[in-house]
Design a protein around this motif. Structure first.
Motif, PDB file in Angstrom:
ATOM      1  N   ILE A 190       0.850  -1.196   0.000  1.00 40.01           N
ATOM      2  CA  ILE A 190       0.000   0.000   0.000  1.00 40.01           C
ATOM      3  C   ILE A 190       0.883   1.242   0.000  1.00 40.01           C
ATOM      4  O   ILE A 190       1.841   1.330   0.778  1.00 40.01           O
ATOM      5  CB  ILE A 190      -0.951   0.041   1.221  1.00 40.01           C
ATOM      6  N   ASP A 191       0.555   2.176  -0.880  1.00 35.45           N
ATOM      7  CA  ASP A 191       1.280   3.446  -0.933  1.00 35.45           C
ATOM      8  C   ASP A 191       0.688   4.385   0.125  1.00 35.45           C
ATOM      9  O   ASP A 191      -0.380   4.957  -0.089  1.00 35.45           O
ATOM     10  CB  ASP A 191       1.141   4.040  -2.338  1.00 35.45           C
ATOM     11  N   ILE A 192       1.387   4.491   1.271  1.00 35.72           N
ATOM     12  CA  ILE A 192       0.920   5.381   2.347  1.00 35.72           C
ATOM     13  C   ILE A 192       2.020   6.393   2.636  1.00 35.72           C
ATOM     14  O   ILE A 192       3.139   6.020   2.991  1.00 35.72           O
ATOM     15  CB  ILE A 192       0.588   4.607   3.641  1.00 35.72           C
ATOM     16  N   ASP A 193       1.706   7.647   2.438  1.00 35.34           N
ATOM     17  CA  ASP A 193       2.647   8.725   2.730  1.00 35.34           C
ATOM     18  C   ASP A 193       1.925   9.771   3.561  1.00 35.34           C
ATOM     19  O   ASP A 193       0.743  10.027   3.343  1.00 35.34           O
ATOM     20  CB  ASP A 193       3.159   9.341   1.434  1.00 35.34           C
ATOM     21  N   THR A 194       2.645  10.383   4.497  1.00 35.76           N
ATOM     22  CA  THR A 194       1.999  11.354   5.361  1.00 35.76           C
ATOM     23  C   THR A 194       2.996  12.431   5.752  1.00 35.76           C
ATOM     24  O   THR A 194       4.177  12.368   5.393  1.00 35.76           O
ATOM     25  CB  THR A 194       1.415  10.654   6.615  1.00 35.76           C
ATOM     26  N   ILE A 210       6.914  11.627   5.285  1.00 34.47           N
ATOM     27  CA  ILE A 210       7.019  10.335   5.966  1.00 34.47           C
ATOM     28  C   ILE A 210       6.460   9.283   5.022  1.00 34.47           C
ATOM     29  O   ILE A 210       5.275   9.304   4.682  1.00 34.47           O
ATOM     30  CB  ILE A 210       6.241  10.327   7.295  1.00 34.47           C
ATOM     31  N   THR A 211       7.338   8.404   4.569  1.00 35.75           N
ATOM     32  CA  THR A 211       6.926   7.322   3.674  1.00 35.75           C
ATOM     33  C   THR A 211       6.722   6.073   4.522  1.00 35.75           C
ATOM     34  O   THR A 211       7.643   5.668   5.233  1.00 35.75           O
ATOM     35  CB  THR A 211       8.021   7.067   2.618  1.00 35.75           C
ATOM     36  N   ILE A 212       5.556   5.478   4.455  1.00 36.09           N
ATOM     37  CA  ILE A 212       5.280   4.265   5.238  1.00 36.09           C
ATOM     38  C   ILE A 212       5.218   3.052   4.308  1.00 36.09           C
ATOM     39  O   ILE A 212       5.743   1.992   4.620  1.00 36.09           O
ATOM     40  CB  ILE A 212       3.986   4.434   6.059  1.00 36.09           C
ATOM     41  N   ASP A 213       4.611   3.222   3.151  1.00 34.48           N
ATOM     42  CA  ASP A 213       4.535   2.216   2.074  1.00 34.48           C
ATOM     43  C   ASP A 213       4.654   0.765   2.581  1.00 34.48           C
ATOM     44  O   ASP A 213       5.594   0.040   2.205  1.00 34.48           O
ATOM     45  CB  ASP A 213       5.646   2.491   1.043  1.00 34.48           C
ATOM     46  N   PRO A 214       3.701   0.313   3.399  1.00 32.87           N
ATOM     47  CA  PRO A 214       3.875  -0.988   4.057  1.00 32.87           C
ATOM     48  C   PRO A 214       3.596  -2.181   3.158  1.00 32.87           C
ATOM     49  O   PRO A 214       2.829  -2.100   2.194  1.00 32.87           O
ATOM     50  CB  PRO A 214       2.823  -0.940   5.170  1.00 32.87           C
TER      51      PRO A 214
END
Ligand code: NI
Length: 225
Positions: A190-194, A210-214
């Motif tokens: 999943i592309d998750i950035d915040t 903040i790149t989370i991309d888990p």
């Protein structure tokens, strides 16, 4: 002679019937419950306070929760799936050990990552093993962002993370056990950035990227209706 041909035909068609029952079918509703792990492949820009770069970034730990999964088959090969879960809770740590004298851990944040995915099943009617690939969209909602008490005492307050909207992709497989029961395993990205905002003794601070991309791993038990 005729009788044996007839019975061969009946046997063959019964065989086909039981084969086709192994695959999913249009109209099926599949509900899955199990464990879902969110393992961030994370990186971040440095923490900034009042425009000054502290030279330290963030890292985000793994978390496992109860995963819930609902899928509806539009055709024999295609379903629409919603991934839900109990709220994930992640430790947010400094990227280097104890830079402020407040410990390695900076904060704890919760999130819900609802994801809607369209999956394509290869749908081999002769196999109990039903692999699929899918792509979808994710909306991650961050909430209950809290600095640790040591950082709180050091003057850090009002932590907030922006929600994230992005794409996701996955591979998975159902394995039919018996009747309507399946076990499922899936791996999704999943592309998750915040970005984060906070205050340090009244001065505004932020972490811009903040790149989370888990990688998200699920093992579930499924039932089809
Ligand atoms: Ni990303």
């Amino acid at each position: 002679m005729k009788k044996s041909i007839l019975s061969a035909c009946i046997c063959a068609s019964l065989g086909l019937l039981s084969f086709s029952a192994l695959a999913h079918q249009a109209g099926d509703i599949l509900v899955r419950v199990g464990l879902t792990t969110v393992a961030p492949d994370d990186s971040s820009s440095n923490i900034e306070v009042g425009g000054a770069d502290l030279g330290v970034g963030l890292s985000v730990d793994n978390n496992t929760q109860l995963g819930l999964n609902f899928a509806y088959f539009l055709t024999d090969n295609i379903n629409v799936e919603v991934l839900a879960a109990t709220p994930f809770s992640h430790d947010v740590n400094f990227s280097v050990s104890d830079p402020l004298g407040t410990g390695d851990k900076l904060a704890e944040v919760k999130h819900l990552p609802p994801t809607v995915t369209v999956n394509y099943y290869f749908n081999d009617a002769s196999s109990a093993f039903q692999p699929y690939i899918g792509a979808g969209i994710n909306y991650t909602i961050f909430f209950d962002e809290q600095f640790t008490s040591a950082n709180d005492n050091a003057g850090l307050a009002d932590l907030s993370l922006d929600n994230s909207f992005g794409l996701s992709a996955q591979v998975g497989a159902d394995y039919k056990l018996e009747d309507n029961w399946y076990v499922n395993a899936s791996v999704r990205w999943i592309d998750i950035d915040t970005e984060a905002s906070f205050n340090l003794n009244g001065t505004a601070g932020k972490v811009n990227d903040i790149t989370i991309d888990p990688w998200v791993y699920s093992i579930t038990l499924g039932y089809t209706f």
